[in-house]
Design a protein around this motif. Structure first.
Motif, PDB file in Angstrom:
ATOM      1  N   TYR A 321      97.334  99.081 -30.693  1.00  0.00           N
ATOM      2  CA  TYR A 321      97.211  98.477 -29.367  1.00  0.00           C
ATOM      3  C   TYR A 321      95.807  98.666 -28.800  1.00  0.00           C
ATOM      4  CZ  TYR A 321      97.787  97.021 -24.619  1.00  0.00           C
ATOM      5  OH  TYR A 321      97.613  96.370 -23.424  1.00  0.00           O
ATOM      6  N   ASN A 322      95.214  99.829 -29.013  1.00  0.00           N
ATOM      7  CA  ASN A 322      93.870 100.051 -28.478  1.00  0.00           C
ATOM      8  C   ASN A 322      92.834  99.177 -29.178  1.00  0.00           C
ATOM      9  OD1 ASN A 322      93.642 102.281 -26.315  1.00  0.00           O
ATOM     10  ND2 ASN A 322      95.188 103.046 -27.729  1.00  0.00           N
ATOM     11  N   ALA A 323      93.020  98.926 -30.462  1.00  0.00           N
ATOM     12  CA  ALA A 323      92.151  97.977 -31.149  1.00  0.00           C
ATOM     13  C   ALA A 323      92.294  96.586 -30.542  1.00  0.00           C
ATOM     14  CB  ALA A 323      92.474  97.946 -32.640  1.00  0.00           C
ATOM     15  N   HIS A 324      93.518  96.229 -30.190  1.00  0.00           N
ATOM     16  CA  HIS A 324      93.760  94.949 -29.512  1.00  0.00           C
ATOM     17  C   HIS A 324      93.040  94.891 -28.175  1.00  0.00           C
ATOM     18  CE1 HIS A 324      95.938  91.768 -27.372  1.00  0.00           C
ATOM     19  NE2 HIS A 324      96.230  92.675 -26.447  1.00  0.00           N
ATOM     20  N   VAL A 325      93.071  95.974 -27.398  1.00  0.00           N
ATOM     21  CA  VAL A 325      92.383  96.019 -26.104  1.00  0.00           C
ATOM     22  C   VAL A 325      90.887  95.781 -26.287  1.00  0.00           C
ATOM     23  CG1 VAL A 325      91.689  97.590 -24.234  1.00  0.00           C
ATOM     24  CG2 VAL A 325      94.083  97.487 -24.956  1.00  0.00           C
ATOM     25  N   ILE A 326      90.301  96.449 -27.277  1.00  0.00           N
ATOM     26  CA  ILE A 326      88.865  96.300 -27.536  1.00  0.00           C
ATOM     27  C   ILE A 326      88.557  94.872 -27.996  1.00  0.00           C
ATOM     28  CG2 ILE A 326      86.972  97.066 -29.020  1.00  0.00           C
ATOM     29  CD1 ILE A 326      88.466  99.825 -29.123  1.00  0.00           C
ATOM     30  N   GLU A 327      89.370  94.347 -28.904  1.00  0.00           N
ATOM     31  CA  GLU A 327      89.134  92.996 -29.418  1.00  0.00           C
ATOM     32  C   GLU A 327      89.223  91.959 -28.310  1.00  0.00           C
ATOM     33  OE1 GLU A 327      90.529  90.247 -33.193  1.00  0.00           O
ATOM     34  OE2 GLU A 327      91.994  91.618 -32.285  1.00  0.00           O
ATOM     35  N   ALA A 328      90.161  92.131 -27.388  1.00  0.00           N
ATOM     36  CA  ALA A 328      90.314  91.168 -26.293  1.00  0.00           C
ATOM     37  C   ALA A 328      89.056  91.111 -25.425  1.00  0.00           C
ATOM     38  CB  ALA A 328      91.528  91.527 -25.439  1.00  0.00           C
ATOM     39  N   ILE A 329      88.440  92.267 -25.176  1.00  0.00           N
ATOM     40  CA  ILE A 329      87.208  92.278 -24.379  1.00  0.00           C
ATOM     41  C   ILE A 329      86.069  91.635 -25.161  1.00  0.00           C
ATOM     42  CG2 ILE A 329      85.490  93.740 -23.249  1.00  0.00           C
ATOM     43  CD1 ILE A 329      88.224  93.614 -21.823  1.00  0.00           C
ATOM     44  N   LEU A 330      85.942  91.984 -26.431  1.00  0.00           N
ATOM     45  CA  LEU A 330      84.864  91.427 -27.244  1.00  0.00           C
ATOM     46  C   LEU A 330      84.995  89.920 -27.421  1.00  0.00           C
ATOM     47  CD1 LEU A 330      84.625  94.117 -30.094  1.00  0.00           C
ATOM     48  CD2 LEU A 330      83.166  93.894 -28.076  1.00  0.00           C
ATOM     49  N   THR A 331      86.234  89.432 -27.445  1.00  0.00           N
ATOM     50  CA  THR A 331      86.475  88.012 -27.731  1.00  0.00           C
ATOM     51  C   THR A 331      86.529  87.149 -26.481  1.00  0.00           C
ATOM     52  OG1 THR A 331      87.751  88.632 -29.698  1.00  0.00           O
ATOM     53  CG2 THR A 331      88.054  86.392 -28.841  1.00  0.00           C
ATOM     54  N   HIS A 332      87.256  87.617 -25.457  1.00  0.00           N
ATOM     55  CA  HIS A 332      87.557  86.774 -24.298  1.00  0.00           C
ATOM     56  C   HIS A 332      86.692  87.041 -23.074  1.00  0.00           C
ATOM     57  CE1 HIS A 332      91.131  85.254 -26.340  1.00  0.00           C
ATOM     58  NE2 HIS A 332      91.498  86.494 -26.595  1.00  0.00           N
ATOM     59  N   VAL A 333      85.988  88.161 -23.044  1.00  0.00           N
ATOM     60  CA  VAL A 333      85.256  88.549 -21.832  1.00  0.00           C
ATOM     61  C   VAL A 333      83.747  88.656 -22.077  1.00  0.00           C
ATOM     62  CG1 VAL A 333      84.996  90.303 -20.036  1.00  0.00           C
ATOM     63  CG2 VAL A 333      87.282  89.716 -20.896  1.00  0.00           C
ATOM     64  N   ALA A 334      83.358  89.435 -23.064  1.00  0.00           N
ATOM     65  CA  ALA A 334      81.944  89.707 -23.292  1.00  0.00           C
ATOM     66  C   ALA A 334      81.088  88.434 -23.465  1.00  0.00           C
ATOM     67  CB  ALA A 334      81.767  90.630 -24.486  1.00  0.00           C
TER      68      ALA A 334
END
Length: 340
Positions: A321-334
């Motif tokens: 789940y924490n990898a998912h949290v990081i990926e979501a920021i890198l993909t959808h926000v950054a």
């Protein structure tokens, strides 16, 4: 362009629902999350250090293990409480871990924060000098550690050593060239940020600082960063410093995210007493659908000032789940914010 990493406090508890039930779980999952973050393209894996608590404590075995299992990601702390540290022994540990990593350590150190026990550093064999407090002791330990990292000889060699010595005074070994430029001071006030700039350390600023003006947290933190950079310029250091801020940021992209963070996240700053004399301000968390999250983060002045962002992760929810949290920021926000 910003460097984006995660910051884990390494909580563990056998409570129902915890995915990190023991100290072994916390340590092993920390290594696994660093591997996963590297695979996702994140820039850093950082770990908080707390003593006498069910959290990550001794940092160097963990940092060395992460170093051995990764290749590119920065590996750091945020922060090591220097009130507990023997700076001479710490130079050995830090040098060894940095050499194992190939020069990827980014060590955040500080005078520490309120802790689980009364004067816990005394149990580790440390006490302030007469007329000084524990904060003074922490800064002095930090100063000594930072000075020793120059790698200059200071110890008189034995005239009859067991093994031959190089000529001259001896330094602590192993020495890792360049590590001194990758030391950060975790600052909770404008004054200590200015002190760190004078010393030549990079700056870490978390989601907590002294409430010095009554302004919103991100505004005060941005002022702190600007004061630090001005002090750095006055000091005349030859290199460009780095500055990190940490934030709790969650992009709500699936039902798990909405269940965990769709409601009840601290969406406003809060103010309280850190101790008997210090009024502190705690920065808000961010949790929203990506478009709304981007709009909110655009207004955060301190993130705009920093070159490195550390995402605090809920480590007890597990590695996946924490990898998912990081990926979501890198993909959808950054990318939408120009961080990537």
């Amino acid at each position: 362009m910003k460097k984006i990493g995660f910051l884990s406090f390494g909580h563990w508890s056998p409570a129902p629902g915890s995915g990190t039930r023991s100290a072994a779980d916390a340590l092993i999952q920390s290594i696994e999350l660093a591997e996963a973050a590297e695979d996702l393209g994140a820039d850093g894996a950082y770990f908080r250090v707390h003593h006498f608590a069910r959290q990550l404590a001794s940092p160097f075995p963990l940092l060395a293990a992460v170093a051995a299992r990764t290749r590119t990601i920065e590996i750091g702390t945020g922060v090591i409480d220097m009130r507990y540290e023997n700076p001479f022994y710490m130079v050995e540990d830090a040098g060894a871990a940095d050499l194992i990593s190939g020069g990827r350590l980014q060590l955040g150190i500080s005078r520490g924060s309120p802790e689980q026990v009364i004067e816990g550093w005394r149990h580790f064999g440390h006490a302030p000098e007469a007329g000084q407090g524990d904060a003074d002791m922490g800064r002095e330990h930090g100063r000594i550690f930072f000075d020793l990292l120059k790698g200059e000889g200071f110890a008189q060699p034995n005239p009859h050593p067991m093994f031959p010595n190089p000529p001259g005074l001896l330094r602590i070994e192993p020495h890792s060239e360049g590590l001194r430029d990758r030391i950060w001071w975790g600052s909770g006030s404008n004054a200590t940020a200015i002190w760190a700039a004078g010393m030549g350390m990079n700056l870490q600023s978390s989601t907590l600082k002294d409430d010095e003006t009554g302004e919103p947290f991100h505004v005060q933190q941005a002022r702190q960063i600007r004061a630090y950079r001005e002090a750095w310029a006055r000091a005349g250091h030859s290199r460009k410093p780095r500055v990190s801020v940490s934030r709790s940021i969650f992009a709500l992209v699936d039902d798990r995210d909405r269940a965990y963070f769709g409601r009840g996240v601290q969406s406003r700053d809060s103010v309280g007493q850190l101790d008997e004399t210090t009024r502190a301000i705690f920065g808000r968390s961010y949790a929203a659908e990506p478009d709304r999250l981007v709009a909110e983060l655009e207004k955060d002045e301190a993130i705009a000032e920093a070159d490195t962002l550390l995402l605090t992760v809920p480590n007890q929810l597990g590695v996946d789940y924490n990898a998912h949290v990081i990926e979501a920021i890198l993909t959808h926000v950054a990318p939408q914010l120009g961080w990537r």
